[in-house]
Every structure is written in C-alpha cells, then in structure tokens.
Write an enzyme that holds these catalytic residues in place. Structure first.
Site, PDB file in Angstrom:
ATOM      1  N   SER A  43      -2.447 -88.640  34.928  1.00 40.67           N
ATOM      2  CA  SER A  43      -1.780 -87.340  34.774  1.00 40.67           C
ATOM      3  C   SER A  43      -0.656 -87.355  33.749  1.00 40.67           C
ATOM      4  O   SER A  43      -0.238 -86.298  33.281  1.00 40.67           O
ATOM      5  CB  SER A  43      -1.213 -86.890  36.123  1.00 40.67           C
ATOM      6  OG  SER A  43      -0.378 -87.892  36.656  1.00 40.67           O
ATOM      7  N   ASP A  77       7.696 -81.797  38.729  1.00 42.74           N
ATOM      8  CA  ASP A  77       7.296 -81.781  40.141  1.00 42.74           C
ATOM      9  C   ASP A  77       7.628 -83.117  40.785  1.00 42.74           C
ATOM     10  O   ASP A  77       8.347 -83.935  40.201  1.00 42.74           O
ATOM     11  CB  ASP A  77       5.834 -81.327  40.315  1.00 42.74           C
ATOM     12  CG  ASP A  77       4.820 -82.394  39.946  1.00 42.74           C
ATOM     13  OD1 ASP A  77       5.209 -83.553  39.662  1.00 42.74           O
ATOM     14  OD2 ASP A  77       3.616 -82.069  39.944  1.00 42.74           O
ATOM     15  N   HIS A  94       6.126 -86.003  38.351  1.00 47.97           N
ATOM     16  CA  HIS A  94       5.837 -85.910  36.915  1.00 47.97           C
ATOM     17  C   HIS A  94       7.020 -85.386  36.115  1.00 47.97           C
ATOM     18  O   HIS A  94       7.633 -84.386  36.495  1.00 47.97           O
ATOM     19  CB  HIS A  94       4.623 -85.014  36.687  1.00 47.97           C
ATOM     20  CG  HIS A  94       3.403 -85.510  37.394  1.00 47.97           C
ATOM     21  ND1 HIS A  94       3.039 -85.069  38.645  1.00 47.97           N
ATOM     22  CD2 HIS A  94       2.484 -86.429  37.026  1.00 47.97           C
ATOM     23  CE1 HIS A  94       1.937 -85.713  39.025  1.00 47.97           C
ATOM     24  NE2 HIS A  94       1.576 -86.536  38.065  1.00 47.97           N
TER      25      HIS A  94
END
Ligand SMILES: *[C@@H]1O[C@H](CO)[C@@H](O)[C@H](O)[C@H]1NC(C)=O
Ligand SMILES: *[C@@H]1O[C@H](CO)[C@@H](O)[C@H](O)[C@H]1NC(C)=O
Ligand SMILES: *[C@@H]1O[C@H](CO)[C@@H](O)[C@H](O)[C@H]1NC(C)=O
Ligand SMILES: *[C@@H]1O[C@H](CO)[C@@H](O)[C@H](O)[C@H]1NC(C)=O
Ligand SMILES: *[C@@H]1O[C@H](CO)[C@@H](O)[C@H](O)[C@H]1NC(C)=O
Length: 366
Positions: free
Chosen positions: A41, A330, A333
């Site tokens: 990610s 978040d 991240h």
C-alpha cells in the site's frame, strides 16, 4: 508519428534501427529511465481497485487533497513513487490493472495494498509478489514485441525497479493474531521473506533489470494502529514487531551488497524510511508537521482504529481539517506531505538518508 533512425553498434557490428519516437518520448533523446513499481500500500496507485478484496481505498476521504477524488491510493494524495516519477520527469505511473493501460515504456505500477514477500501474507486478498513478477514478465515480453531487442534491453537496464515489501509480512500476523510467527524463529521467518525477495530481484536481473530501489521497512510498531495493539501500555510502540523489522533491514542491506558484488552492473539505493519516519514521528516540528503520532483519519486512541472512510465495519470516524499537518493520514499510512518529504530526501539526500546511491543518482546512472 515521427520516425527516428539510429544506429546501434556493438564493437564493430552496427545495425540501423527505426524507432517511433512518440512511442517513448525522451527515452532516447533525454535518457529518462522508466520506473517499475512493486510492493504494498505504500506504493499501490490503484491496482486493488480491480481485484476482489476489502483492502481498498477507493472511497472518500482517500485522495481528497491532490486528486480531489479517491484513486485507490491509501493516502490523502500522492504516494512516494508519484513524487519520484515527477522528479525523474516521468508522468504519473499508472496501475497495471487499470483498463486501457497498454503503454509500458515509462514503466508501470504492480503494487497491491496488503501484499508482502510471502504468498501467505493476506492470501486471496492481494496480488502477491510472485504474481506481480509474473505481470512484469508479461510486460517485458510485450515491450520486446513492440521494440527491438536492443531497445528493450536498453529500456530494461536503464529502468529503476522500486520495491516496498516486507512490512505486511511482519505486521499482518500481529493484526490478525495469526499463529504463523509462532511456528518460526525470527531468523527463519525473516530468512523466508528475504529469500523470496532475493529470487524476485534475481529474476528481474535475468530479464535485464539493473537498478533497484528498496526503502527500508518502517517503524511498524510505532504507527497509530500498532499503538492500539499495545493495549494497556498504549502510547509506547508495539515492541513485538521491532525484532523482525530490525533484522529484515539488516538482512536487506547485506543482500543488496552481496548482489552488487555477485551480479555485474547491479546497482541499488536504500532510502532509510525506518530512520526518517521515526524522526518524523518523534520530532514532527523539525519536519514542519504539527502531529507525528495521531493519525488524521480514524477513530479511537491515536485514531489508530482502522475506520477511515467508514467502510470497514465502523461507520463513524474522525477526520482532521488539514492532513498536511500530520505525518499519518490513516491508522497505518503516511500523508501525501510525509511521502513528499520522504521522496525529496530519498531523491537527493546524502548517503546517511539513501545509500549507496540516492534515487537521483540511481536514475541518472548508466
Ligand atoms: C469476493 O470475495 C468474497 C470473499 O472472499 C467472496 O465471498 C465473493 O464471492 C467474491 N466475489 C467475487 C465476484 O468473486
Ligand atoms: C502472462 O501472459 C500469459 C499469456 O497471455 C497469460 O496466460 C498469463 O496468465 C499472464 N501472466 C500473468 C501473471 O498475468
Ligand atoms: C490470539 O490467539 C491466541 C492463540 O491462538 C489466543 O490465545 C489469544 O486470545 C488471541 N488474542 C486475541 C486478541 O484474539
Ligand atoms: C518463500 O516463502 C515460502 C513461504 O511462502 C517458503 O516456504 C520458501 O522457503 C521461501 N523461499 C525462499 C527462497 O526462502
Ligand atoms: C546528511 O544529511 C543530513 C540531513 O540532511 C545531515 O544532518 C548530515 O549531517 C549529513 N551527513 C553527511 C555525512 O553529510
């Protein structure tokens, strides 16, 4: 489409080739290296939008600052490779699975949120690293059909291969309370991760890749979600994951040194995400952030509960006004602004930040 003839000479043998210059702008004229992106990610620009998974970020507020709409990137805006592409004078590198994406001469992005080096990591929910490699092999075949062999070899050897791999192999078992880590010693488990990475890098080298960028695995236990795992001593970093990431980063550095010794023309850069993120978390104001520990988006302590966007069970979540004041968007991240700082430092920083090459030198090297 304009045509340009040029000659390729190897020792005394020369051949004349005709290439379509518009098909790979600048590649031959300005020597812009292409960028192939693998991993999780930290790098996924939207591949997970096209697979059946709950590991998605295709809903607001993801993407709210730069793109003004969700793109699948797990951040408020651009990710690390987006900035690197910009500094390298490349366009944004699109996700491989994006439909109608058949233009691979600038590179392409294979990364998938949730993936690791091991096929077991988030199995069934992600594009695992072996499949990412399979996609790359297919892309290299397509390039070879479109260009001639010399041009393909040139493109592949000038390209930079950027990896964000390992974090999920170590973090996901803790998050899901899986028993996998209990079946191996630290050394064995890290050895498997590094072993799988090694074979992927060697295969890319065989196909023609020479220049590899491998950010170190970040301080996984100090991310907002991990503080929640820590339970009653919350506030401290979650310490059980630290031995894995430390050993991984040591082994990664050893591996790349060894590959440089063993493989002719192999070059690499290790941007030190681990140190840089730790610094940003602990000294946010030095990097012009207001908040290093609490996420911008999420719920609970440190906004460490993964609820940003309200699509993961919990419907209610908090969202800060200005993500650029935060290191984390978040629970796990970084914000676009944190990625931008990581990218600037990795691009042009000295060897204590990104070595032995920084990414600029890696791109510009022959
Ligand atoms: C997507 O995955 C879920 C759970 O893994 C499964 O129940 C569902 O059938 C899958 N949907 C499709 C279209 O494959
Ligand atoms: C690569 O291409 C072949 C032939 O088109 C296809 O069968 C295979 O599934 C592709 N591999 C991956 C990993 O997509
Ligand atoms: C995690 O798993 C272990 C054994 O598999 C169990 O004893 C423990 O209660 C679990 N922890 C949580 C938080 O579910
Ligand atoms: C790659 O990982 C698998 C587990 O997914 C492991 O069994 C295998 O030994 C690893 N390969 C190497 C070369 O370490
Ligand atoms: C490298 O850069 C950092 C920060 O930009 C600086 O603090 C450090 O002194 C530099 N190190 C060397 C060896 O130049």
């Amino acid at each position: 489409m304009r045509k340009l003839s040029f000659r390729i000479c190897l020792f005394v043998f020369c051949t004349t080739s005709v290439v379509l210059t518009d098909a790979y702008p600048g590649l031959l004229k300005n020597h812009v290296s292409s960028l192939f992106i693998f991993g999780d990610s930290i790098f996924d620009a939207g591949n997970n939008n096209y697979i059946n998974t709950t590991y998605k970020a295709n809903y607001p507020p993801y993407g709210e600052t730069f793109f003004k709409h969700p793109t699948g990137r797990v951040s408020d805006g651009r990710l690390f490779p987006d900035f690197i592409a910009e500094y390298a004078k490349l366009p944004l590198i699109p996700p491989y699975l994006q439909p109608q994406n058949h233009e691979f001469t600038n590179g392409v992005n294979f990364a998938s949120s949730g993936s690791g080096a091991l096929v077991q990591t988030s199995q069934g929910m992600v594009i695992d690293l072996k499949t990412q490699l399979g996609y790359f092999k297919n892309v290299s075949r397509l390039l070879r059909q479109k260009l001639d062999d010399a041009e393909t070899d040139y493109l592949l050897s000038r390209a930079v291969y950027l990896f964000s791999v390992g974090g999920n192999d170590y973090a996901v078992p803790f998050v899901t309370n899986s028993s996998v880590l209990r079946s191996y010693s630290h050394q064995q488990f890290v050895g498997m991760v590094i072993g799988n990475l090694t074979s992927v890098v060697k295969e890319i080298y065989e196909i023609g890749g020479r220049k590899f960028g491998f950010p170190s695995v970040g301080p996984l236990g100090c991310l907002p979600y991990a503080k929640v795992l820590q339970g009653e001593t919350m506030g401290a970093c979650f310490d059980r994951v630290a031995p894995y990431e430390e050993l991984h980063n040591k082994q990664l550095s050893k591996l790349l040194q060894k590959l440089q010794r063993d493989l002719k023309g192999f070059k690499y850069s290790i941007p030190d995400f681990h140190t840089l993120l730790e610094e940003m978390i602990n000294h946010p104001s030095k990097y012009d952030f207001k908040e290093g520990k609490v996420a911008c988006c999420g719920s609970g302590p440190y906004r460490g509960i993964f609820s940003c966007g309200g699509r993961r069970g919990l419907k209610v979540y908090e969202l800060c006004d200005n993500p650029s004041e935060y290191v984390f968007f978040d629970s796990a991240h970084p914000t676009e602004r944190a990625y931008q700082q990581l990218a600037q430092l990795s691009w042009s920083g000295n060897s204590s930040v990104a070595g032995p090459y920084n990414l600029k030198a890696l791109f510009e090297s022959l």
